[in-house]
Write a protein that holds these residues in place. Structure first.
Motif, PDB file in Angstrom:
ATOM      1  N   UNK A  64      -1.081 -25.132  75.714  1.00 47.07           N
ATOM      2  CA  UNK A  64      -1.261 -25.054  74.550  1.00 47.07           C
ATOM      3  C   UNK A  64      -2.293 -24.274  73.756  1.00 47.07           C
ATOM      4  N   UNK A  65      -1.986 -23.329  72.972  1.00 41.80           N
ATOM      5  CA  UNK A  65      -2.867 -22.419  72.385  1.00 41.80           C
ATOM      6  C   UNK A  65      -2.614 -22.070  70.946  1.00 41.80           C
ATOM      7  N   UNK A  66      -3.544 -21.752  70.143  1.00 39.22           N
ATOM      8  CA  UNK A  66      -3.389 -21.466  68.722  1.00 39.22           C
ATOM      9  C   UNK A  66      -2.625 -20.170  68.712  1.00 39.22           C
ATOM     10  N   UNK A  67      -1.954 -19.822  67.396  1.00 42.42           N
ATOM     11  CA  UNK A  67      -1.146 -18.700  67.116  1.00 42.42           C
ATOM     12  C   UNK A  67      -2.311 -17.564  67.000  1.00 42.42           C
ATOM     13  N   UNK A  68      -1.883 -16.441  67.729  1.00 41.69           N
ATOM     14  CA  UNK A  68      -3.001 -14.944  67.775  1.00 41.69           C
ATOM     15  C   UNK A  68      -2.997 -14.635  66.413  1.00 41.69           C
ATOM     16  N   UNK A  69      -4.015 -13.839  66.403  1.00 43.95           N
ATOM     17  CA  UNK A  69      -4.000 -13.142  64.959  1.00 43.95           C
ATOM     18  C   UNK A  69      -3.443 -11.810  64.665  1.00 43.95           C
ATOM     19  N   UNK A  70      -3.384 -11.223  63.884  1.00 42.64           N
ATOM     20  CA  UNK A  70      -2.473 -10.231  63.561  1.00 42.64           C
ATOM     21  C   UNK A  70      -2.821  -8.922  64.608  1.00 42.64           C
ATOM     22  N   UNK A  71      -4.048  -8.524  64.915  1.00 40.82           N
ATOM     23  CA  UNK A  71      -4.320  -7.615  65.990  1.00 40.82           C
ATOM     24  C   UNK A  71      -3.776  -7.810  67.381  1.00 40.82           C
ATOM     25  N   UNK A 142       9.303 -14.226  68.753  1.00 42.81           N
ATOM     26  CA  UNK A 142       9.813 -14.053  67.559  1.00 42.81           C
ATOM     27  C   UNK A 142       9.191 -14.865  66.566  1.00 42.81           C
ATOM     28  N   UNK A 143       8.994 -16.308  66.919  1.00 44.09           N
ATOM     29  CA  UNK A 143       8.486 -17.209  65.972  1.00 44.09           C
ATOM     30  C   UNK A 143       6.846 -17.008  65.790  1.00 44.09           C
ATOM     31  N   UNK A 144       6.149 -16.692  66.855  1.00 44.94           N
ATOM     32  CA  UNK A 144       4.657 -16.509  66.658  1.00 44.94           C
ATOM     33  C   UNK A 144       4.380 -15.048  66.177  1.00 44.94           C
ATOM     34  N   UNK A 145       5.063 -14.120  66.317  1.00 40.02           N
ATOM     35  CA  UNK A 145       4.881 -12.885  65.500  1.00 40.02           C
ATOM     36  C   UNK A 145       5.455 -12.910  64.171  1.00 40.02           C
ATOM     37  N   UNK A 146       6.320 -13.957  63.848  1.00 39.34           N
ATOM     38  CA  UNK A 146       6.389 -14.195  62.271  1.00 39.34           C
ATOM     39  C   UNK A 146       5.532 -14.608  61.633  1.00 39.34           C
ATOM     40  N   UNK A 147       4.958 -15.673  62.374  1.00 34.76           N
ATOM     41  CA  UNK A 147       3.509 -16.326  61.722  1.00 34.76           C
ATOM     42  C   UNK A 147       2.223 -15.503  61.597  1.00 34.76           C
ATOM     43  N   UNK A 148       2.040 -14.770  62.823  1.00 30.83           N
ATOM     44  CA  UNK A 148       0.991 -13.885  62.804  1.00 30.83           C
ATOM     45  C   UNK A 148       0.962 -12.876  61.852  1.00 30.83           C
ATOM     46  N   UNK A 149       2.385 -12.091  61.761  1.00 32.91           N
ATOM     47  CA  UNK A 149       2.346 -10.791  60.927  1.00 32.91           C
ATOM     48  C   UNK A 149       2.889 -11.226  59.524  1.00 32.91           C
ATOM     49  N   UNK A 150       3.102 -12.488  58.954  1.00 30.80           N
ATOM     50  CA  UNK A 150       3.429 -13.129  57.869  1.00 30.80           C
ATOM     51  C   UNK A 150       4.841 -12.389  57.577  1.00 30.80           C
ATOM     52  N   UNK A 151       5.698 -12.258  58.277  1.00 30.68           N
ATOM     53  CA  UNK A 151       7.146 -11.650  58.110  1.00 30.68           C
ATOM     54  C   UNK A 151       8.129 -12.747  58.376  1.00 30.68           C
ATOM     55  N   UNK A 153      11.825 -13.961  60.012  1.00 30.06           N
ATOM     56  CA  UNK A 153      12.503 -13.756  61.325  1.00 30.06           C
ATOM     57  C   UNK A 153      13.242 -12.574  61.468  1.00 30.06           C
ATOM     58  N   UNK A 154      13.808 -12.154  60.322  1.00 22.91           N
ATOM     59  CA  UNK A 154      14.876 -10.916  60.398  1.00 22.91           C
ATOM     60  C   UNK A 154      14.181  -9.681  60.617  1.00 22.91           C
ATOM     61  N   UNK A 155      12.852  -9.666  59.784  1.00 20.49           N
ATOM     62  CA  UNK A 155      11.961  -8.525  59.946  1.00 20.49           C
ATOM     63  C   UNK A 155      11.270  -8.339  61.484  1.00 20.49           C
ATOM     64  N   UNK A 156      10.986  -9.410  61.860  1.00 18.82           N
ATOM     65  CA  UNK A 156      10.509  -9.406  63.230  1.00 18.82           C
ATOM     66  C   UNK A 156      11.654  -9.132  64.330  1.00 18.82           C
ATOM     67  N   UNK A 157      12.821  -9.627  64.281  1.00 17.82           N
ATOM     68  CA  UNK A 157      13.992  -9.345  65.119  1.00 17.82           C
ATOM     69  C   UNK A 157      14.101  -7.751  64.955  1.00 17.82           C
ATOM     70  N   UNK A 158      14.153  -7.064  63.678  1.00 16.73           N
ATOM     71  CA  UNK A 158      14.325  -5.697  63.798  1.00 16.73           C
ATOM     72  C   UNK A 158      13.049  -4.727  64.503  1.00 16.73           C
ATOM     73  N   UNK A 159      11.907  -5.464  64.381  1.00 16.38           N
ATOM     74  CA  UNK A 159      10.647  -4.822  64.852  1.00 16.38           C
ATOM     75  C   UNK A 159      10.774  -4.877  66.431  1.00 16.38           C
ATOM     76  N   UNK A 160      11.278  -5.807  66.911  1.00 16.84           N
ATOM     77  CA  UNK A 160      11.117  -6.157  68.290  1.00 16.84           C
ATOM     78  C   UNK A 160      12.267  -5.099  68.883  1.00 16.84           C
ATOM     79  N   UNK A 161      13.439  -5.166  68.155  1.00 16.13           N
ATOM     80  CA  UNK A 161      14.614  -4.379  68.684  1.00 16.13           C
ATOM     81  C   UNK A 161      13.982  -2.454  68.508  1.00 16.13           C
ATOM     82  N   UNK A 162      13.235  -2.536  67.509  1.00 11.94           N
ATOM     83  CA  UNK A 162      12.827  -0.947  67.538  1.00 11.94           C
ATOM     84  C   UNK A 162      11.921  -0.745  68.599  1.00 11.94           C
TER      85      UNK A 162
END
Length: 234
Positions: A64-71, A142-151, A153-162
């Motif tokens: 168990x760990x905290x959500x990462x920062x934006x960097x 997807x879930x962690x990136x969504x929180x960390x980048x404040x986006x 899920x649809x935006x995160x899914x697109x970023x991952x696919x790209x």
């Protein structure tokens, strides 16, 4: 009082529980266990709509760990499109290696699982267990990136696919996998060989049958000629 003890996380804080998903700590409470009082985290996991209770003292051992920062989140995204060594084509060994990475649970480890299994799936369809592992790791990422980048899920899914499929860029694998040693490949090869041998046997049988028919007709013709000669003689 035990409640006054310091904890790494606080109520309403979002955390990552690698084997379960992203969760929110809803309560920190004291409970008696084996005759001793201990602190517990009560964690709500949205992905499974489930509540789990984890001893505060064992939280780190469970990954168990905290959500990462934006960097750190952006670094994980970049990992998806980095060059990488191809992993073994033995799916059982590959599955265990990726499962160990998931248990470690860092966001970079999770990104490596997604990258590995996504690219592997383009070579050959993943076995059911690996497909589940891929889906779980991708959802966790997807879930962690969504929180960390404040986006959302649809935006995160697109970023991952790209990142996994950069436009006009081939997958960045250092060495191509040449040998396939999955069990089902072996069986397919054996089946194909059996079919080929069976087809060859059928062809041989057909040729033998045709030759036998020709010989039979020739013998019959000779017998008829002999019979005719005997009648004429009589």
């Amino acid at each position: 009082m035990a409640r006054a003890k310091k904890t790494d996380y606080k109520v309403k804080q979002q955390i990552v529980y690698p084997s379960q998903g992203v969760g929110t700590i809803t309560k920190i409470f004291e409970k008696e266990f084996n005759g001793e009082n201990a602190l517990y985290y009560k964690i709500y996991l949205e992905v499974s709509d489930m509540i789990v209770m984890v001893p505060v003292s064992h939280a780190k051992d469970l990954g168990i760990r905290p959500i990462v920062d934006e960097k750190e989140a952006k670094k994980a995204l970049d990992i998806l499109s980095e060059d990488f060594e191809p992993i073994t084509s033995d799916w059982k060994l590959r599955y265990q290696m990726n499962l160990d990475l998931l248990k470690k649970g860092t966001i970079s480890d999770i990104a490596k699982i997604v990258r590995c299994l996504y690219n592997r799936s383009k070579v050959k369809e993943l076995p059911i267990q690996e497909r589940k592992l891929y889906d779980n790791a991708k959802k966790l990422l997807e879930d962690e990136l969504s929180i960390a980048l404040e986006k959302d899920l649809e935006q995160i899914e697109a970023l991952i696919h790209e990142k996994l499929e950069p436009p006009g860029v081939a997958p960045k694998i250092k060495h191509q996998i040449i040998q396939e040693d999955d069990d089902d490949d072996v069986f397919d090869m054996e089946d194909d060989g059996s079919k080929n041998r069976a087809a060859e046997d059928d062809d041989d049988d057909d040729e033998d049958e045709e030759e036998g028919q020709e010989e039979s007709l020739e013998r019959r013709a000779e017998e008829e000629d002999e019979f005719d000669d005997e009648e004429d003689y009589d």
